[in-house]
Design an enzyme around this catalytic site. Sequence first.
Site, PDB file in Angstrom:
ATOM      1  N   PRO A   1       1.222   1.575  -0.342  1.00 16.90           N
ATOM      2  CA  PRO A   1       0.243   0.653  -0.950  1.00 16.90           C
ATOM      3  C   PRO A   1       0.782   0.079  -2.256  1.00 16.90           C
ATOM      4  CG  PRO A   1      -0.778   2.756  -0.368  1.00 16.90           C
ATOM      5  CD  PRO A   1       0.685   2.926  -0.186  1.00 16.90           C
ATOM      6  N   GLU A   2       0.628  -1.225  -2.416  1.00 16.09           N
ATOM      7  CA  GLU A   2       1.063  -1.899  -3.639  1.00 16.09           C
ATOM      8  C   GLU A   2      -0.190  -2.350  -4.402  1.00 16.09           C
ATOM      9  OE1 GLU A   2       4.162  -4.794  -2.807  1.00 16.09           O
ATOM     10  OE2 GLU A   2       4.695  -3.766  -0.959  1.00 16.09           O
TER      11      GLU A   2
END
Length: 294
Positions: free
Chosen positions: A2-3
């Site tokens: 996840p960014e």
Amino acid sequence: MPELPEVETIRRQLAPHLEGRRIVDVEILDARWTRPGPPGPVQDELRGAVVERVGRAGKYLDVRLSGDRHLLLHLRMTGALLLDPRAEPLDTRVRIQLDDGHRLVYVDPRRFGTGHLLRDSAARDAYLDARLGVEPFTPEFTAEHLARLARGRKAPVKAFVLDQRRIAGVGNIYADEALFRAGVHPLRPAGRLTRGQWSRLRDAIEEALAAGIDAKGASIDDFRHVDGARGSFQDRFLVHTRAGEPCPRCGRPVRKVVVGGRGTYVCERCQPRPRAQRRSGTTRTAELMRPAGR
Ligand SMILES: [Zn+2]
């Protein structure tokens, strides 16, 4: 992993359910979650705490608790936060029970995610300052700032953009998308970008991140919303994972190259390869460009 847009999506989904709620019970089932510290004291301190605010810094969720304490969560590769899952999920690492009957469960098959409790704001700031550079969507995120950080750097601009200690929150997906939007080749040495390129790249990073947030994140891996649903940004990628497909701007096939060990997607017409590297060929340059450290 996840960014920024994926973590921001989680934050927006969790905030209305958590803010103002009291934590009545916590079970940390995996001691790795709080390492290097033991889970016992964290568990004790979370019990009875009131969630005041669910914030975000880079890829960290910053849960501010009563008594100026902060729980900093990092999902790493496969972590996910699920609200009221119907059955007990496989790979449950943490269970949090709220005073209104809702239940938050942290699951993580690969167990790289972390939960760190910082006992006051100063400790939280020191923790994050040591790990995170400038945050997109803040007044400090300027082309001038980025150009100054990159001065003299020979590492490829993609490695520079991925380095969390320089720019917080950008990972492999959004780096590819931003470099394409800006028309900058990922192998261009960071210190060689012109002022105009920094300006375009700065804007492109925020545009790519905003598009990701708008699509509620990308689920090309384990990323899930708090209700278990998937994001949709993977359907809107311009170049990332699109090898062989036509560039949305010029129609030439998107190429996959390796930059710093990461699969990287590029249109070499819209993002011209830097001159020195045109001579030495793709494979060799990619190998030369492996960054030191993470
Ligand atoms: Zn193109």
